[in-house]
Design an enzyme around this catalytic site. Sequence first.
Site, short mmCIF file in Angstrom:
data_model
loop_
_atom_site.label_atom_id
_atom_site.label_comp_id
_atom_site.label_asym_id
_atom_site.label_seq_id
_atom_site.Cartn_x
_atom_site.Cartn_y
_atom_site.Cartn_z
N SER A 170 14.88 20.78 -17.55
CA SER A 170 13.66 21.55 -17.77
C SER A 170 14.04 22.82 -18.53
O SER A 170 15.09 23.40 -18.28
CB SER A 170 13.05 21.91 -16.41
OG SER A 170 12.25 23.07 -16.54
N GLU B 142 9.75 7.67 -17.38
CA GLU B 142 8.36 8.10 -17.61
C GLU B 142 7.86 7.55 -18.94
O GLU B 142 6.70 7.16 -19.08
CB GLU B 142 8.28 9.62 -17.61
CG GLU B 142 8.46 10.22 -16.22
CD GLU B 142 8.64 11.72 -16.26
OE1 GLU B 142 7.79 12.40 -16.84
OE2 GLU B 142 9.65 12.21 -15.70
N HIS C 218 0.84 -1.21 0.00
CA HIS C 218 0.00 0.00 0.00
C HIS C 218 0.87 1.26 0.00
O HIS C 218 0.46 2.28 0.53
CB HIS C 218 -0.95 0.03 1.20
CG HIS C 218 -1.64 -1.28 1.43
ND1 HIS C 218 -2.84 -1.59 0.85
CD2 HIS C 218 -1.27 -2.37 2.14
CE1 HIS C 218 -3.20 -2.81 1.22
NE2 HIS C 218 -2.25 -3.31 2.00
N LYS D 104 16.31 21.31 -12.40
CA LYS D 104 15.63 20.03 -12.63
C LYS D 104 16.51 19.00 -13.35
O LYS D 104 17.27 19.32 -14.23
CB LYS D 104 14.35 20.22 -13.48
CG LYS D 104 13.23 20.96 -12.81
CD LYS D 104 12.60 20.25 -11.64
CE LYS D 104 11.87 18.98 -11.99
NZ LYS D 104 10.68 19.21 -12.80
#
Length: 485
Positions: free
Chosen positions: A305, A318, A184, A311
């Site tokens: 970025s 992804e 969980h 970043k």
Amino acid sequence: MGPKRNLDNHNRMYIYAYYYALLYIARFNLTTLWGGRFTQSAHSDLWNFTVSHEDRRLLSFDIQASMAHVKMLAHCHIIPESECDEILKGLGTLLEESETNRFVFLDTDEDIHSAVERRLKEIIGDVAGKLHTGRSRNDQILVDLKLYLLQSARNRTRQLRELIKTFVAQADKTKNLIAPVYTHLQQAQAVSFAHHLLAYAWMFKRDLDRFNSLIERLDISPLGACAGGGTSLGIDPKHSANMLGFKNVFRNSIDTVASRDFVSEYAFCVSQSMIHLSRLGEEIILWSTKEFNWITLPDELTTGSSMLPQKKNPDMAELLRGKCSGAIGDLVAILSLQKNLPLAYNRDLQEDKTYLFRSDDTLEASLKASHALIASAKFHPKEPDPMILAIDLAERLVKKGVPFRSAHQMVGQLVLSLEKTDKSFSDVASTDLESQTDNLTFDDLRNLNLETSLRERQSYGGGSIASVERQIGQLLIFLEEGQGA
Ligand code: ARG
């Protein structure tokens, strides 16, 4: 001068018109494999709608299957040896053109089979017309596709094997690091960090096994099923199957030309592997957050970025997640292509290649990307919250004969009281346990730490360092022997 010139122009125009009309009429009779029954040439809209470009990557397989087919025709005395040799020579030239990327496709090629026959005729003339004896494009597309998928499946298993190898190497390096296993997304139990990595190794091993078992079902030659009902020409499907290296030959021509369950299975193997890769991608994303900070990826495998200078984004991971959606979509498209189709072949089935090739390309690229990510990642998992030792304490009580349910209750109460005062097990003093029953004593808490937690939890396949070492050994045997562990 004037009138004569007009006449000349008129004649010339007439001749041109005649010539183009002839070419136009001849166009489809010359380039399709089915012109005879038609009085009108195909409408350009029909042509553009029905032409297949996806199958162009099957070129070399179509030529090789044609070579086996024509040898079988000669072997069965359906065509003379001399014609077989002529056709083989022409096909050899085509194969060379294919291998050196010199094969030129024309807009008038309806599909890969038409392109091969058209080009063959250009090279060897009318004898090329004998190649299609005793076969149909319905069995031909299947033989091409199966040869292609046999090769692709073997390539995917090779890539999966490399990926497993990389996970095993990283597991060996990280086996002494302790990390929580989550349920969980809450910390659950302490394990060797390598146990996480090996979880992926086992998933990819099953994916590899799945491709291998599919290879068994792909390894059945469909050549000889013809349009769906066989032929009167005395062919020998076993002979061509043998030459193409197939283990088995089809049993029922209708089933053969109608069925694409091998395509569904391939797309499922791809999707399931992509699902595993997407979970790995998600884990890499999570682990690269400042909050987790369990993994460092090299700069060359991350992106920045355009606006935020600080970043460093895990875009490859992804995209593993994102590309998985396409693979699942392709599987669903392949399944629904077959739903409710009457037997036997239907042109709907031409579409299978669009989805199949796309999803296989996705897996190929994704396996490459994940291999790069895992091989170059530095892992530095954070130690778990000490409360994770609750189960270890409860199991110590069980070892003393306390029923597990009571042990669970007692440790739960202790956790509750410790949480209220922001303490952990190591802060417990002997007097703190007075309110508890005699079953939970200060002695039970002695040496209750992450190291003892892992050492005491020796169950087979569990998260101890010994278990991780055993798994590494099992996987190494599999990798060395090239078979199942
Ligand atoms: N291009 C077709 C396919 O990919 C090959 C079989 C076509 N057969 C036919 N009768 N039109 O499935």
